[in-house]
Every structure is written in structure tokens, then in C-alpha cells.
Design a protein around this motif. Structure first.
Motif, PDB file in Angstrom:
ATOM      1  N   GLN A   1       0.816  -1.212   0.000  1.00  0.00           N
ATOM      2  CA  GLN A   1       0.000   0.000   0.000  1.00  0.00           C
ATOM      3  C   GLN A   1       0.849   1.261   0.000  1.00  0.00           C
ATOM      4  O   GLN A   1       0.373   2.337  -0.388  1.00  0.00           O
ATOM      5  CB  GLN A   1      -0.947  -0.015   1.200  1.00  0.00           C
ATOM      6  N   SER A   2       2.103   1.157   0.439  1.00  0.00           N
ATOM      7  CA  SER A   2       3.001   2.309   0.384  1.00  0.00           C
ATOM      8  C   SER A   2       3.894   2.248  -0.855  1.00  0.00           C
ATOM      9  O   SER A   2       4.908   2.947  -0.938  1.00  0.00           O
ATOM     10  CB  SER A   2       3.872   2.371   1.647  1.00  0.00           C
ATOM     11  N   ASN A   3       3.479   1.409  -1.821  1.00  0.00           N
ATOM     12  CA  ASN A   3       4.205   1.252  -3.091  1.00  0.00           C
ATOM     13  C   ASN A   3       5.635   0.759  -2.903  1.00  0.00           C
ATOM     14  O   ASN A   3       6.526   1.083  -3.695  1.00  0.00           O
ATOM     15  CB  ASN A   3       4.202   2.572  -3.878  1.00  0.00           C
ATOM     16  N   SER A   4       5.867  -0.013  -1.862  1.00  0.00           N
ATOM     17  CA  SER A   4       7.186  -0.604  -1.616  1.00  0.00           C
ATOM     18  C   SER A   4       7.117  -2.099  -1.915  1.00  0.00           C
ATOM     19  O   SER A   4       7.227  -2.936  -1.009  1.00  0.00           O
ATOM     20  CB  SER A   4       7.614  -0.355  -0.165  1.00  0.00           C
ATOM     21  N   VAL A   5       6.919  -2.401  -3.199  1.00  0.00           N
ATOM     22  CA  VAL A   5       6.727  -3.795  -3.599  1.00  0.00           C
ATOM     23  C   VAL A   5       7.955  -4.639  -3.261  1.00  0.00           C
ATOM     24  O   VAL A   5       7.829  -5.769  -2.777  1.00  0.00           O
ATOM     25  CB  VAL A   5       6.407  -3.884  -5.103  1.00  0.00           C
TER      26      VAL A   5
ATOM     27  N   ASP B   1       7.225  -1.108  -9.739  1.00  0.00           N
ATOM     28  CA  ASP B   1       8.075  -0.684  -8.624  1.00  0.00           C
ATOM     29  C   ASP B   1       9.363  -1.506  -8.568  1.00  0.00           C
ATOM     30  O   ASP B   1       9.764  -2.017  -7.523  1.00  0.00           O
ATOM     31  CB  ASP B   1       7.328  -0.795  -7.294  1.00  0.00           C
TER      32      ASP B   1
END
Length: 256
Positions: A156-160, A193
Motif C-alpha cells: 500500500q506504500s508502493n514498496s513492492v 516498482d
């Protein structure tokens, strides 16, 4: 007698599509048999309820299969019905499903939350958890849920890239790792990402999810039933959709 015209049908489909209500309704219909069984168990009408719930589920699956057959028969003339109308008949989005389930777990609105570790919600876990050798059902379920929750928070914080080790550890658990397996399948199917799309790896994770769903269906435990009820669709529909997606991904991988 009320007559529903073709124009009226198009208007209804447009409303469902552009408001997003169609996708929400379709996902709810996919779980109607599991929701029905849950209510029946609470009321104690397990025998009669199972018959009614099975009929409801069969009806939804028949409708889903009908749409799939229309797509296969008229695909060349009409375009891919499911692809052009994802808001109404599209395949389930496992990424958005994972985010919604993580939110319900964190808020305590999902009954699965009772089996997760409080540390997973408070940010107290510093590294992915693994269930010890010979661990019982509760321990294996807790480790799987904990890894899934933390992994989804990174998503959800785009830290795949940061989510991957947590989800991979969660997916390592057969059966109870189905949530992480679905998430990883979606990650490698879509890419992003810094993580490249990999149809072969995506297919492998989706196959693992298929096997997990089968194992959960064969397991008669409260934990297994809760896991199945928290899937984005009924187990039967999930298996059908996964089979179609896996076949497509393997074709893509073969063409690379």
C-alpha cells in the motif's frame, strides 16, 4: 407486464460499470454460498441450509460460466467481454482484494484477525516469520497471516520490493499461505516498482494458490473454513478463474 428493453439493459450495465457497483456486486455474489453457510451454521440449520446455499452458489457459478462461454463464442466479434467490462464481469483484482482484506484485519472486522499476531498490526515484527517445524494449525495460520499483513502494508506504500520477502515467507505455507500466494501471483503478473512482470513465476504462485484452496476445502477445521470465507470469491469460482489465468500466463511465458 414489465418489459426490460435492450436499451434499459445497456443503461443498467453502464451504471454498474461507471459507478464501480457492478464489480462490488459481482464479488459479493461470488461469496454468496459461503456467506449463506455461515448464517446457516449460526442458526443451527446446517443440513437444510447446506442444500439452499449450494443451490445459490451453483446459480452464481452457472452465470459466471455463461459469461465465459459468451466471451469464448463471440470474442472475435465483440472483443473480450471480460476485458472490456472489468467493472461488471472482470476477473477479480487480487491486489485490491489484498488491500481490502488487510484493512479489515487491521480494523478487526474480519474474523481472521483473531488468529493474527498483535505485533503484525502494531509494526512490531522486524523480519518475516516462519512457523517452526511441527507447528500446529494455529501457529502456521498465524505466521501466514502475519506475513501477509505486513507485506500488504508495504504494498500500500508502493514498496513492492520490501513486500516480497514477507509475502514469500507467507506463501511458503501450503494451504494457509493462499493469501500471499494470490498477492505474489498478481505482483509478477502485473510487475511494477522495480519488480519485472514474470508470467512464469506468476503462474507458479497461482498454481500454489489453487493447491492451497483444494487443501483448505479438504480440511474440516474452523481455520480452513474461515480462510475460504475470506477469499474474494467462492472456492469453486476461484479455481475456475485461476485455471484460466494460469493457462494465459503459461502461453505468455512460452512466447517469451
Amino acid at each position: 407486464m414489465f418489459r426490460f428493453s435492450f436499451t434499459g439493459l445497456l443503461v443498467l450495465v453502464a451504471v454498474l460499470y461507471f459507478t464501480g457497483a457492478g464489480k462490488w456486486l459481482w464479488e459479493k455474489l461470488h461469496t454468496v454460498d459461503q456467506q449463506c453457510l455461515d448464517i446457516s451454521e449460526r442458526l443451527g440449520a446446517t443440513t437444510a441450509g447446506a442444500t439452499v446455499c449450494q443451490a445459490l452458489g451453483d446459480g452464481v457459478r452457472a452465470l459466471d460460466n455463461g459469461v465465459a462461454q459468451l466471451n469464448e463464442r463471440f470474442g472475435e466479434r465483440m472483443g473480450n467481454l471480460r476485458a472490456h467490462m472489468p467493472g461488471v464481469f472482470g476477473s477479480l483484482d487480487y491486489n485490491s482484494f489484498g488491500a481490502r482484506l488487510e484493512n479489515s484485519l487491521s480494523n478487526g472486522t474480519s474474523q481472521l484477525a483473531q488468529w493474527a499476531s498483535p505485533s503484525a498490526f502494531s509494526g512490531g515484527l522486524m523480519q518475516p516469520e516462519s512457523a517452526p517445524s511441527g507447528a500446529g494449525v494455529r501457529q502456521r495460520l498465524q505466521a501466514s497471516l502475519d506475513n501477509f499483513v505486513v507485506g500488504q502494508r508495504f504494498m500500500q506504500s508502493n514498496s513492492v520490493a520490501q513486500a516480497l520477502p514477507w509475502l514469500q515467507q507467507g506463501a511458503a505455507q501450503p494451504g494457509y499461505g493462499v493469501l500471499s500466494q494470490l498477492s505474489l501471483g498478481n505482483i509478477y503478473q502485473q510487475g511494477g516498482d522495480g519488480v519485472g512482470a514474470d508470467p512464469g513465476t506468476a503462474a507458479s504462485y497461482y498454481e500454489a494458490a489453487q493447491n492451497s484452496i483444494t487443501a483448505l476445502m479438504q480440511s474440516d477445521t474452523p481455520e480452513a473454513r474461515q480462510m475460504l470465507r475470506n477469499l474474494p470469491a467462492s472456492p469453486q469460482v476461484m479455481q475456475q478463474q485461476l485455471a484460466r489465468t494460469i493457462a494465459q500466463l503459461k502461453q505468455q511465458a512460452a512466447g517469451q
